[in-house]
Write a protein that holds these residues in place. Structure first.
Motif, PDB file in Angstrom:
ATOM      1  N   GLY A  92      -6.669  -6.166  -5.036  1.00 13.39           N
ATOM      2  CA  GLY A  92      -6.134  -6.087  -3.672  1.00 13.39           C
ATOM      3  C   GLY A  92      -4.632  -5.889  -3.666  1.00 13.39           C
ATOM      4  O   GLY A  92      -4.100  -5.090  -2.888  1.00 13.39           O
ATOM      5  N   VAL A  93      -3.953  -6.615  -4.546  1.00 18.84           N
ATOM      6  CA  VAL A  93      -2.494  -6.477  -4.640  1.00 18.84           C
ATOM      7  C   VAL A  93      -2.133  -5.064  -5.097  1.00 18.84           C
ATOM      8  O   VAL A  93      -1.222  -4.432  -4.533  1.00 18.84           O
ATOM      9  CB  VAL A  93      -1.901  -7.532  -5.599  1.00 18.84           C
ATOM     10  CG1 VAL A  93      -0.430  -7.240  -5.889  1.00 18.84           C
ATOM     11  CG2 VAL A  93      -2.064  -8.935  -5.003  1.00 18.84           C
ATOM     12  N   ILE A  94      -2.850  -4.553  -6.091  1.00 10.73           N
ATOM     13  CA  ILE A  94      -2.573  -3.199  -6.585  1.00 10.73           C
ATOM     14  C   ILE A  94      -2.764  -2.182  -5.456  1.00 10.73           C
ATOM     15  O   ILE A  94      -1.965  -1.251  -5.293  1.00 10.73           O
ATOM     16  CB  ILE A  94      -3.461  -2.860  -7.807  1.00 10.73           C
ATOM     17  CG1 ILE A  94      -3.024  -3.713  -9.010  1.00 10.73           C
ATOM     18  CG2 ILE A  94      -3.403  -1.376  -8.143  1.00 10.73           C
ATOM     19  CD1 ILE A  94      -3.948  -3.625 -10.217  1.00 10.73           C
ATOM     20  N   GLU A 121       8.431  -2.290  -5.445  1.00 10.29           N
ATOM     21  CA  GLU A 121       6.967  -2.157  -5.315  1.00 10.29           C
ATOM     22  C   GLU A 121       6.366  -1.569  -6.591  1.00 10.29           C
ATOM     23  O   GLU A 121       5.277  -1.972  -7.016  1.00 10.29           O
ATOM     24  CB  GLU A 121       6.594  -1.269  -4.114  1.00 10.29           C
ATOM     25  CG  GLU A 121       7.278  -1.590  -2.794  1.00 10.29           C
ATOM     26  CD  GLU A 121       7.015  -2.980  -2.232  1.00 10.29           C
ATOM     27  OE1 GLU A 121       6.469  -3.831  -2.950  1.00 10.29           O
ATOM     28  OE2 GLU A 121       7.381  -3.218  -1.072  1.00 10.29           O
ATOM     29  N   GLU A 122       7.062  -0.631  -7.197  1.00  8.13           N
ATOM     30  CA  GLU A 122       6.563  -0.057  -8.458  1.00  8.13           C
ATOM     31  C   GLU A 122       6.508  -1.124  -9.547  1.00  8.13           C
ATOM     32  O   GLU A 122       5.571  -1.160 -10.349  1.00  8.13           O
ATOM     33  CB  GLU A 122       7.449   1.131  -8.888  1.00  8.13           C
ATOM     34  CG  GLU A 122       7.237   2.356  -8.024  1.00  8.13           C
ATOM     35  CD  GLU A 122       8.068   3.572  -8.451  1.00  8.13           C
ATOM     36  OE1 GLU A 122       7.808   4.656  -7.933  1.00  8.13           O
ATOM     37  OE2 GLU A 122       8.984   3.417  -9.292  1.00  8.13           O
ATOM     38  N   GLY A 123       7.516  -2.003  -9.543  1.00  9.32           N
ATOM     39  CA  GLY A 123       7.531  -3.096 -10.519  1.00  9.32           C
ATOM     40  C   GLY A 123       6.373  -4.068 -10.299  1.00  9.32           C
ATOM     41  O   GLY A 123       5.706  -4.487 -11.253  1.00  9.32           O
ATOM     42  N   HIS A 124       6.115  -4.399  -9.034  1.00  6.91           N
ATOM     43  CA  HIS A 124       4.983  -5.291  -8.709  1.00  6.91           C
ATOM     44  C   HIS A 124       3.670  -4.689  -9.171  1.00  6.91           C
ATOM     45  O   HIS A 124       2.827  -5.364  -9.751  1.00  6.91           O
ATOM     46  CB  HIS A 124       4.858  -5.475  -7.184  1.00  6.91           C
ATOM     47  CG  HIS A 124       5.852  -6.408  -6.599  1.00  6.91           C
ATOM     48  ND1 HIS A 124       6.076  -6.484  -5.250  1.00  6.91           N
ATOM     49  CD2 HIS A 124       6.676  -7.309  -7.173  1.00  6.91           C
ATOM     50  CE1 HIS A 124       7.008  -7.394  -5.008  1.00  6.91           C
ATOM     51  NE2 HIS A 124       7.396  -7.897  -6.170  1.00  6.91           N
ATOM     52  N   GLU A 153      -1.094  -4.409 -12.669  1.00  2.00           N
ATOM     53  CA  GLU A 153      -1.923  -3.569 -13.545  1.00  2.00           C
ATOM     54  C   GLU A 153      -2.055  -4.238 -14.906  1.00  2.00           C
ATOM     55  O   GLU A 153      -3.115  -4.195 -15.534  1.00  2.00           O
ATOM     56  CB  GLU A 153      -1.305  -2.173 -13.695  1.00  2.00           C
ATOM     57  CG  GLU A 153      -1.523  -1.291 -12.484  1.00  2.00           C
ATOM     58  CD  GLU A 153      -0.733   0.020 -12.542  1.00  2.00           C
ATOM     59  OE1 GLU A 153      -0.992   0.874 -11.684  1.00  2.00           O
ATOM     60  OE2 GLU A 153       0.138   0.177 -13.432  1.00  2.00           O
ATOM     61  N   GLY A 154      -0.983  -4.890 -15.344  1.00  7.14           N
ATOM     62  CA  GLY A 154      -1.013  -5.637 -16.608  1.00  7.14           C
ATOM     63  C   GLY A 154      -1.948  -6.836 -16.526  1.00  7.14           C
ATOM     64  O   GLY A 154      -2.703  -7.112 -17.463  1.00  7.14           O
TER      65      GLY A 154
END
Ligand SMILES: [Fe+2]
Length: 167
Positions: free
Chosen positions: A112-114, A149-152, A157-158
């Protein structure tokens, strides 16, 4: 919108139409951030289990960051002579970030976060394109938020990689 004093750039009187279009985009971005705050808050409290703890701790920090983004969008709306909307205009969209059936289902939260971050990344790229050349201040601000946002998304993803069946 109120009378504008400056005569150049995005604040110029003859840039009114473009300014209103940017305010519309910033308003949508503002709501996206507000809904993310709500979703991350709930999902930072609900999950149970040992494996959920890293995710929960990360979301707890992200709440403050997303609230900071919402505040930046609100301030920029005002600077462009728009009005930050009241809560009655809010419409929820994050169906994928609702609490899962089992509170140990942390994969549901990670996915959901992704999805939320991906939606923000897509939309902020649109704003960056729309303001390229016409509104350098909004452009610069949204580039910086996009970086967050890209960092989050990369972090989550990790997290998903811990669950081999998912990746
Ligand atoms: Fe954000």
């Amino acid at each position: 919108m109120s009378a504008v004093q400056s005569s150049t750039g995005i604040l110029a009187e003859d840039a009114r139409q473009e300014r209103e279009q940017i305010v519309g985009m910033l308003t949508k971005a503002y709501w996206m951030e507000i809904e993310t705050v709500m979703s991350y808050l709930a999902n930072s409290v609900n999950p149970d289990g040992v494996r959920a703890q890293e995710v929960v701790a990360s979301l707890r920090e992200d709440i403050q960051e997303e609230l900071g983004h919402a505040t930046q969008f609100a301030n920029r709306i005002k600077e462009l002579y728009g009005i930050v909307p009241g809560s009655m205009n809010f419409q929820a969209e994050q169906s994928y970030l609702q609490p899962p059936a089992r509170q140990t289902d942390i994969v549901h939260v990670i996915k959901g976060v992704i999805e939320a971050e991906s939606g923000a990344i897509d939309y902020y790229n649109e704003i960056i394109q729309a303001t390229e050349g016409s509104d350098p201040v909004t452009n610069d601000m949204v580039i910086s938020i996009l970086h967050d946002e890209e960092g989050h998304r990369r972090l989550f993803e990790g997290f998903l990689r811990e669950y081999p069946e998912q990746s």
